[in-house]
Write a protein that holds these residues in place. Structure first.
Motif, PDB file in Angstrom:
ATOM      1  N   UNK A  99       6.072 -49.025 -41.029  1.00 28.27           N
ATOM      2  CA  UNK A  99       5.527 -47.639 -41.180  1.00 28.27           C
ATOM      3  C   UNK A  99       5.450 -47.267 -42.241  1.00 28.27           C
ATOM      4  N   UNK A 100       5.407 -47.129 -43.431  1.00 28.78           N
ATOM      5  CA  UNK A 100       3.699 -47.229 -43.906  1.00 28.78           C
ATOM      6  C   UNK A 100       2.646 -47.208 -44.151  1.00 28.78           C
ATOM      7  N   UNK A 101       2.583 -48.078 -44.204  1.00 28.60           N
ATOM      8  CA  UNK A 101       0.793 -49.222 -44.245  1.00 28.60           C
ATOM      9  C   UNK A 101       0.129 -48.680 -43.045  1.00 28.60           C
ATOM     10  N   UNK A 102       0.528 -48.225 -42.199  1.00 32.28           N
ATOM     11  CA  UNK A 102      -0.549 -47.313 -40.534  1.00 32.28           C
ATOM     12  C   UNK A 102       0.414 -45.997 -40.702  1.00 32.28           C
ATOM     13  N   UNK A 267      13.808 -45.865 -47.254  1.00 27.51           N
ATOM     14  CA  UNK A 267      12.827 -45.330 -46.144  1.00 27.51           C
ATOM     15  C   UNK A 267      12.662 -43.277 -46.977  1.00 27.51           C
ATOM     16  N   UNK A 268      11.759 -43.339 -46.937  1.00 30.72           N
ATOM     17  CA  UNK A 268      11.304 -42.045 -46.941  1.00 30.72           C
ATOM     18  C   UNK A 268      11.054 -41.071 -46.380  1.00 30.72           C
ATOM     19  N   UNK A 269      11.133 -40.131 -45.964  1.00 29.83           N
ATOM     20  CA  UNK A 269      10.709 -39.124 -45.264  1.00 29.83           C
ATOM     21  C   UNK A 269       9.888 -37.906 -45.600  1.00 29.83           C
ATOM     22  N   UNK A 270       8.962 -37.959 -45.606  1.00 27.35           N
ATOM     23  CA  UNK A 270       8.511 -36.412 -45.709  1.00 27.35           C
ATOM     24  C   UNK A 270       8.258 -35.351 -45.027  1.00 27.35           C
ATOM     25  N   UNK A 273       9.370 -27.617 -42.496  1.00 32.82           N
ATOM     26  CA  UNK A 273      11.005 -26.596 -42.075  1.00 32.82           C
ATOM     27  C   UNK A 273       9.830 -26.227 -41.003  1.00 32.82           C
ATOM     28  N   UNK A 274       9.488 -26.725 -39.950  1.00 34.30           N
ATOM     29  CA  UNK A 274       8.729 -26.484 -39.417  1.00 34.30           C
ATOM     30  C   UNK A 274       9.831 -24.464 -38.209  1.00 34.30           C
ATOM     31  N   UNK A 275       9.159 -24.062 -37.501  1.00 29.73           N
ATOM     32  CA  UNK A 275       9.795 -22.851 -36.535  1.00 29.73           C
ATOM     33  C   UNK A 275      10.165 -23.715 -35.648  1.00 29.73           C
ATOM     34  N   UNK A 276      10.457 -24.971 -35.869  1.00 29.80           N
ATOM     35  CA  UNK A 276      11.143 -25.520 -34.468  1.00 29.80           C
ATOM     36  C   UNK A 276      12.033 -26.858 -34.913  1.00 29.80           C
ATOM     37  N   UNK A 277      12.018 -26.470 -36.131  1.00 32.97           N
ATOM     38  CA  UNK A 277      13.111 -27.112 -37.345  1.00 32.97           C
ATOM     39  C   UNK A 277      12.509 -28.033 -37.897  1.00 32.97           C
ATOM     40  N   UNK A 278      13.100 -29.752 -39.079  1.00 31.31           N
ATOM     41  CA  UNK A 278      11.992 -30.218 -39.805  1.00 31.31           C
ATOM     42  C   UNK A 278      11.679 -31.395 -38.869  1.00 31.31           C
ATOM     43  N   UNK A 279      10.280 -32.244 -39.317  1.00 30.45           N
ATOM     44  CA  UNK A 279       9.313 -32.504 -38.430  1.00 30.45           C
ATOM     45  C   UNK A 279       8.864 -33.314 -39.659  1.00 30.45           C
ATOM     46  N   UNK A 280       8.239 -35.003 -39.172  1.00 37.20           N
ATOM     47  CA  UNK A 280       7.813 -35.349 -39.896  1.00 37.20           C
ATOM     48  C   UNK A 280       6.249 -35.328 -40.085  1.00 37.20           C
ATOM     49  N   UNK A 281       6.297 -35.225 -41.620  1.00 38.87           N
ATOM     50  CA  UNK A 281       4.919 -35.215 -41.813  1.00 38.87           C
ATOM     51  C   UNK A 281       4.012 -36.774 -42.478  1.00 38.87           C
ATOM     52  N   UNK A 282       5.328 -37.501 -42.886  1.00 39.52           N
ATOM     53  CA  UNK A 282       5.137 -39.162 -43.204  1.00 39.52           C
ATOM     54  C   UNK A 282       6.725 -39.928 -43.254  1.00 39.52           C
ATOM     55  N   UNK A 283       5.812 -41.017 -43.399  1.00 45.06           N
ATOM     56  CA  UNK A 283       7.117 -42.393 -44.096  1.00 45.06           C
ATOM     57  C   UNK A 283       6.380 -42.916 -45.021  1.00 45.06           C
ATOM     58  N   UNK A 284       6.882 -42.814 -45.810  1.00 47.12           N
ATOM     59  CA  UNK A 284       7.065 -44.280 -46.880  1.00 47.12           C
ATOM     60  C   UNK A 284       7.998 -45.169 -46.777  1.00 47.12           C
ATOM     61  N   UNK A 285       7.762 -46.008 -47.067  1.00 47.13           N
ATOM     62  CA  UNK A 285       8.784 -47.385 -46.885  1.00 47.13           C
ATOM     63  C   UNK A 285       9.588 -47.332 -48.356  1.00 47.13           C
TER      64      UNK A 285
END
Length: 421
Positions: A99-102, A267-270, A273-285
């Motif tokens: 999930x982080x490696x790719x 599990x780390x979620x980067x 806060x977008x206008x449509x709510x939180x969105x994922x930039x990246x995941x780290x493990x």
């Protein structure tokens, strides 16, 4: 019980500081560690990726729990090696760590399971990537697919910058990590980080943090591994936090179970806060760095017990201080590019308002010297962000006149309101 922490950076020093508070921890090993960890742990000179030696040491020394800090050993399967040897280890196995490696794999998971993120395309050749950039326009984001020590992301303000990034990455700038790239939509909004203890579909979220990636004041300069952070995030709406847990972290954990890659660890979620709510930039493990250094000081639980509970599928019932914690990274001049090692640090005296977390330090006969790009983090807790930052920056006065190092002087400043007294 004997506890071993694999890694050598600030995140691992912060883990050791927290483990040292536990009455369950009778002995701490830092493998390979850094000079700042020596006050609390015994350093062991085994590389993080030498699985055979790590397992041998854990067995011979009857280590009861091993915690893996960095991403590289996770992606090389160190957790699998410990599990096969019948040893208790905290971290995701090799399949789950992808999930982080790719970044492409992570995007595919998010697309399949409807986890909100930026629109994207993945490429292995420059020509179609350039065509995509010209179709979408700028600003746009170009990412190396694999691990690039936090430096494989270019937020391009112009199409020309994006095309240059594509050509550099696919030409081998990050080796195998950039043989494939992801080009994605630029998302407008404020970023925040949200980590969680995860075991299968069980998700136990921590408090949010805000990291500062750019090297210089005013969010200028190249991306880094992180130049400072604070937690929690006072300006983050409670609804955004709850949405991030329910629409991102929990679905991601369920998705990995369904994909046969059940995740245990951090599990780390980067997020943004977008206008449509939180969105994922990246995941780290794994634990974020430097977010860990400002989140763990606010955790009131015994971290050893938390990890044991999570491994057994029990709710650790996390409790948090009502304070705010801020941290500022001191880096070697030239970072994230080339820099000199072995440069002497000022005398780091005990301070009643601040604490120090070492990242890239060693010792010689004179005292501490630098051994990495990010050298240390100075942190402080207080009743609000402004007061915590005052404590940090007062402590960092000891670096005045030391031209071999630099730090940002505006960490958290945009978040401090005029009423924060």
């Amino acid at each position: 019980m004997k506890i071993m922490v694999i890694g050598r950076g600030g995140r691992e020093h912060s883990l050791i500081q927290k483990f040292a508070e536990s009455e369950q921890a009778t002995m701490l090993y830092a493998v390979p560690g850094n000079a700042g960890m020596e006050e609390l742990a015994e350093r062991v000179a085994i590389p993080e990726t030498d699985q055979e030696e790590l397992v041998r040491f854990a067995k011979e020394n009857e280590v009861a729990l091993t915690v893996v800090g960095p991403e590289n050993p996770l992606l090389e399967g160190v957790v699998d090696a410990f599990q096969e040897a019948g040893l208790k280890v905290f971290g995701p196995n090799q399949q789950a760590a992808l999930i982080e490696g790719s970044k492409h794999f992570a995007k595919q998971i998010m697309e399949q399971y409807e986890i909100p993120t930026a629109s994207y395309q993945a490429f292995t050749e420059a020509e179609p990537a350039v065509a995509y950039i010209k179709e979408k326009g700028a600003p746009i984001v170009v990412k190396a697919d694999g691990l690039a020590a936090g430096k494989g992301v270019v937020v391009a303000e112009t199409e020309e910058q994006a095309i240059e990034a594509v050509e550099e990455m696919l030409d081998g700038r990050f080796g195998e990590a950039s043989e494939e790239i992801v080009v994605e939509e630029f998302l407008q909004g404020k970023e925040f980080s949200l980590m969680a203890f995860v075991q299968g579909e069980n998700v136990y979220p921590m408090i949010p943090a805000r990291d500062h990636k750019r090297a210089f004041d005013g969010d200028q300069g190249p991306n880094t591994g992180g130049m400072g952070a604070y937690a929690p995030v006072p300006e983050l709406e409670e609804g955004a936090y709850q949405t991030a847990v329910s629409s991102i972290l929990e679905p991601a954990a369920r998705a990995l179970v369904k994909e046969g890659r059940s995740f245990t660890g951090i599990l780390y979620a980067g997020l943004i806060e977008s206008s449509e709510g939180p969105k994922v930039i990246e995941f780290n493990a794994r634990f974020g760095d430097p977010e860990t250094q400002v989140v763990l000081p606010l955790l009131e639980n015994d971290l050893v017990q938390v990890m044991l509970d999570v491994l057994e599928g029990k709710d650790p019932e996390l409790t948090w201080s009502k304070e705010v914690c801020a941290g500022v990274v001191v880096a070697s001049s030239g970072y994230p590019g080339g820099y000199e090692k072995g440069r002497p640090l000022p005398v780091l005296k005990a301070h009643d308002q601040a604490f120090t977390v070492h990242a890239g330090t060693e010792k010689d006969e004179e005292g501490y010297v630098s051994s990495g790009g990010r050298v240390l983090l100075a942190g402080a807790k207080d009743k609000n962000l402004a007061r915590a930052l005052d404590g940090v920056y007062n402590y960092l006065n000891c670096f005045e006149g030391f031209s071999d190092f630099f730090y940002r002087r505006d960490i958290g400043h945009s978040s401090i309101s005029s009423t924060d007294t």
